[in-house]
Structures are given as structure tokens and as C-alpha cells.
Design a protein around this motif. Structure first.
Motif, PDB file in Angstrom:
ATOM      1  N   LEU A  22      45.999   7.542 -17.760  1.00 37.97           N
ATOM      2  CA  LEU A  22      46.532   8.166 -18.903  1.00 37.97           C
ATOM      3  C   LEU A  22      45.774   8.854 -19.953  1.00 37.97           C
ATOM      4  N   LEU A  25      44.142  11.920 -18.870  1.00 36.24           N
ATOM      5  CA  LEU A  25      45.049  13.453 -19.194  1.00 36.24           C
ATOM      6  C   LEU A  25      44.983  13.832 -20.900  1.00 36.24           C
ATOM      7  N   SER A  26      44.242  12.906 -21.994  1.00 33.77           N
ATOM      8  CA  SER A  26      44.268  13.678 -23.137  1.00 33.77           C
ATOM      9  C   SER A  26      43.058  13.185 -23.839  1.00 33.77           C
ATOM     10  N   TYR A 296      58.735  11.497 -23.286  1.00 34.49           N
ATOM     11  CA  TYR A 296      57.535  12.637 -23.285  1.00 34.49           C
ATOM     12  C   TYR A 296      57.642  12.537 -21.913  1.00 34.49           C
ATOM     13  N   SER A 299      54.521  10.612 -19.092  1.00 37.63           N
ATOM     14  CA  SER A 299      53.712  10.030 -19.482  1.00 37.63           C
ATOM     15  C   SER A 299      52.901   8.586 -18.846  1.00 37.63           C
ATOM     16  N   ILE A 303      51.061   5.576 -23.534  1.00 37.48           N
ATOM     17  CA  ILE A 303      51.394   6.631 -24.931  1.00 37.48           C
ATOM     18  C   ILE A 303      51.941   5.923 -25.649  1.00 37.48           C
ATOM     19  N   ILE A 306      49.157   7.183 -27.633  1.00 36.96           N
ATOM     20  CA  ILE A 306      49.558   8.547 -28.284  1.00 36.96           C
ATOM     21  C   ILE A 306      50.265   8.447 -29.214  1.00 36.96           C
ATOM     22  N   ALA A 357      54.003  17.360 -20.649  1.00 34.77           N
ATOM     23  CA  ALA A 357      52.585  16.943 -20.960  1.00 34.77           C
ATOM     24  C   ALA A 357      51.784  17.383 -21.882  1.00 34.77           C
ATOM     25  N   SER A 358      51.613  18.570 -21.920  1.00 32.52           N
ATOM     26  CA  SER A 358      50.734  19.857 -22.703  1.00 32.52           C
ATOM     27  C   SER A 358      50.662  19.608 -23.757  1.00 32.52           C
ATOM     28  N   TRP A 360      51.682  16.508 -25.460  1.00 35.30           N
ATOM     29  CA  TRP A 360      51.009  15.237 -25.582  1.00 35.30           C
ATOM     30  C   TRP A 360      49.928  15.089 -25.960  1.00 35.30           C
ATOM     31  N   ALA A 361      49.747  15.365 -24.658  1.00 30.91           N
ATOM     32  CA  ALA A 361      47.873  14.817 -24.638  1.00 30.91           C
ATOM     33  C   ALA A 361      47.116  16.041 -25.589  1.00 30.91           C
ATOM     34  N   ARG A 362      47.790  16.824 -26.150  1.00 28.23           N
ATOM     35  CA  ARG A 362      46.996  17.652 -26.943  1.00 28.23           C
ATOM     36  C   ARG A 362      47.319  17.136 -28.782  1.00 28.23           C
TER      37      ARG A 362
END
Length: 365
Positions: A22, A25-26, A296, A299, A303, A306, A357-358, A360-362
Motif C-alpha cells: 500500500l 502506491l503513495s 477509499y 485501498s 490506509i 494515510i 486512489a489517484s 488519496w495516494a497524493r
């Protein structure tokens, strides 16, 4: 983008791979260091994570480059590692349960408050689209006033697949403390905090035999109850039931169902982040699948770190303590043969809006 939020992982057992996947991915999370009682294991894992260093546990806890310690040790070590991290001025995210008992868990939260650091706790599966979409249906009145829920998880025992399952049968383990947090946490997200419980628990066998791995054939002592049934009274008036067992082979019961005056929701497995949510409405035939509308998306475990770094903190230490209190009280109710009033409470965590995801990842670092 600001600087990534840095984490150090203590405990590199089976579950650690899911956290590492996970975090990979971030770009807003950086794994600065990893540690394990087996240093060779830390070296092996660090080699697979760009920029991560293999450290001893003490070195990681003292490392100024680590902002949050991700505590993936066995349950008996959860509180000890959390206290050491807090004493070093670091926030902590811990695997479930928060601690072995409520007194130990409360001490962790008191220490964190005094040090002005944050504690979050697993399970964070409840922040995925499965539980959160079901939660949105409840909040939107899709079933009317909630009146009841049921939660069921059964298995013949983790010794059938885990190569070192002893901790599942030691204090802090058992089906309730191992799997119960997924279900109790979900019920709190869906129906609110618990005010009282009544429980019944049994231990079917005094020992178990490891079935796989290098210790196959070895017998381990069972120190905890391996079948627990309970009734939970929620502050909003709903009543839920829970069954967790290492003594049953299989079940056709849904993981969770929530019932209201005008409808029912079939909730997916709370050990997963997504899954099919179904709704049955009064006056309409059959069940219909509901599209994901909260949580999310895509995820995984971690998570909550995050979510906390984004300033949300939905998997709070206070929630983890309340879940621990409910579980401990169920076992005490069984032992004492009486209804137990829960001594802690918690605000129902806010709904997670549908977050791709686009996004929460950034989150901004």
C-alpha cells in the motif's frame, strides 16, 4: 507536493507485505526504515523497499527520520512498542488489538496525549468502499431507523495454515481478539458506539496441532476461549449480535447484515476493503447490488496512516480502545455470567467520501 510522511515498520511478519504494498502506491508516504527481532529479516525486506534502511528496533524508534511507527508486532508486544515510540516523540499506528487489555490500552492513549502525538489502530479495512458504502446507506436512511445487526466469522483454526500460530491461542489472540476487531469496528461505524454487552465464551480443546511449515505436528497450548458469542447494545438503540469461532468448519451466514424498519443491508467481508453491498427494501422483491458510493477506492492495509496524515484520523486510538473494551467486556460477561456496561465510548467516525486512489495516494505530503 510537500515532503513525504515518513514511517518506520516494526515487525516484519506475514501482514507487513500488505502494508508495504500500500505504501508503495503513495508517493506521499516514504518507508524510511524497517526492523524486526530477526535482523536478517529486516535486511531482506529493506532490500525490496527503495530508500529503506534495516535497523534494530531500538535504532528505528530513535531515528529522527521516522515520523510514524507502524507497529506490526505480536499482540503481547503492541503496548510495549507503542510506549517506546511515544516516548521517542513519534506517532503510532498499531495492528489490532490496541493492547492486551483496556488498562494497558488506556495507558498508551494517555501517554500519547501527554506527548502530543497521535495513535491510530487497525483494522482500517473499514475505511474501504465496502463498509463505507453500507454506512452511507444507513446514513441516507435507505433502511429507515436501524434496529438490529448480525456479524458472523467462523473457522476451524489458524493452525491449519499458519506456520507459527501460537500467538493466536495466547492472551491477545483467540477468534474474538484476532477477527473480532474487524466486525466490532464495522458495527460501530454502522450503528455507533456500544453501551453494554452480554457474552458467552467456550474453549473446545486444550491444545492444537500445527499443520504446516517447519513446526508441523507440534502441539501448542490453547490459553484463550475459542468460540465467543455476544449481544451488543448500541447507544442509538440498535442491538447487534456477534459470533467468532476457531471451533467451526464453515458457515453460510453473511459476514454482516444490518436491519432497519424499512430495509436490510448485506455488508461485505470487513476483513477486505471492498466487496458487494446489497440492499433489500420493504415492498420490493429481492436484493439489489449498490454501487460503491463512499470509502477509499483501491485501498489496503495502512490506509489509516494515510488517513491520519491527511488530517482525518478516522481509525483513532479512541476507537481502537472502545473496540478493545467491547471485546474484553464480552469475555468478562461470560466469565461472570452478567450483562456488562461499557466504560468507554467514542464518537462515530465520519463517513469517508468516495475517494479514488489517484486522490488519496497524493494527499500533499
Amino acid at each position: 507536493m510537500g515532503s513525504p510522511h515518513t514511517v518506520g515498520i516494526v515487525g516484519l511478519g506475514v501482514i507487513s507485505a500488505q502494508y508495504l504494498d500500500l505504501f508503495a502506491l503513495s508517493p506521499s508516504i516514504r518507508v524510511a526504515a524497517v526492523a524486526d527481532l530477526r535482523f536478517d529479516r529486516a535486511v531482506e525486506v529493506a532490500a525490496t523497499v527503495p530508500g529503506a534502511r534495516a535497523l534494530s528496533v531500538d535504532e528505528l524508534l530513535a531515528d529522527p527520520d521516522v515520523q510514524t511507527v507502524v507497529n506490526l508486532t505480536v499482540p503481547a508486544a503492541h503496548a510495549q512498542v507503542a510506549h517506546a515510540a511515544i516516548a521517542a516523540g513519534k506517532s503510532v499506528h498499531g495492528e489490532k488489538p490496541l493492547a492486551l487489555d483496556v488498562a494497558e490500552g488506556r495507558a498508551v492513549l494517555d501517554a500519547a496525549a501527554a506527548a502530543s502525538v497521535q495513535v491510530t489502530g487497525a483494522p482500517d479495512t473499514v475505511l474501504g468502499t465496502g463498509i463505507q458504502t453500507a454506512r452511507r446507506l444507513v446514513d441516507d436512511g435507505a433502511i429507515g431507523r436501524p434496529v438490529a445487526a448480525s456479524a458472523t466469522w467462523v473457522s476451524p483454526g489458524h493452525e491449519l495454515w499458519h506456520p507459527a500460530p501460537g500467538f493466536y491461542y495466547a492472551p491477545g489472540g483467540g477468534p474474538l481478539f484476532d477477527m473480532g476487531p474487524y466486525y466490532v469496528t464495522s458495527l460501530i461505524h454502522l450503528l455507533g458506539p456500544v453501551v453494554a454487552v452480554t457474552g458467552a465464551a467456550r474453549r473446545a480443546r486444550a491444545a492444537r496441532t500445527i499443520a504446516t511449515g517447519p513446526r508441523a505436528g507440534e502441539r501448542i497450548e490453547v490459553e484463550v476461549d475459542t468460540h465467543v458469542s455476544g449481544l451488543l447494545e448500541h447507544a442509538g438503540g440498535a442491538v447487534s449480535t456477534i459470533v467468532t469461532s476457531f471451533d467451526a468448519v464453515a458457515t453460510l451466514a453473511p459476514p454482516i447484515e444490518v436491519h432497519g424498519e424499512s430495509g436490510s443491508i448485506a455488508v461485505p467481508d470487513p476483513n477486505m476493503f471492498d466487496g458487494e453491498v446489497r440492499l433489500a427494501s420493504l415492498g420490493q422483491e429481492g436484493w439489489r447490488t449498490v454501487a460503491a458510493s463512499a470509502g477509499y477506492e483501491g485501498s489496503g492495509r495502512g490506509i489509516a496512516v494515510i488517513d491520519a496524515a491527511r488530517g482525518e484520523g478516522r481509525a483513532s486510538g479512541a476507537l481502537a480502545l472502545h473496540v478493545l473494551d467491547v471485546m474484553e467486556s464480552l469475555l468478562r460477561s461470560s466469565a461472570e455470567g452478567r450483562r456488562i456496561t461499557i466504560g468507554t465510548t467514542v464518537e462515530r467516525p465520519p463517513l469517508v467520501p468516495f475517494t479514488p486512489a489517484s486522490e488519496w495516494a497524493r494527499f500533499g505530503g
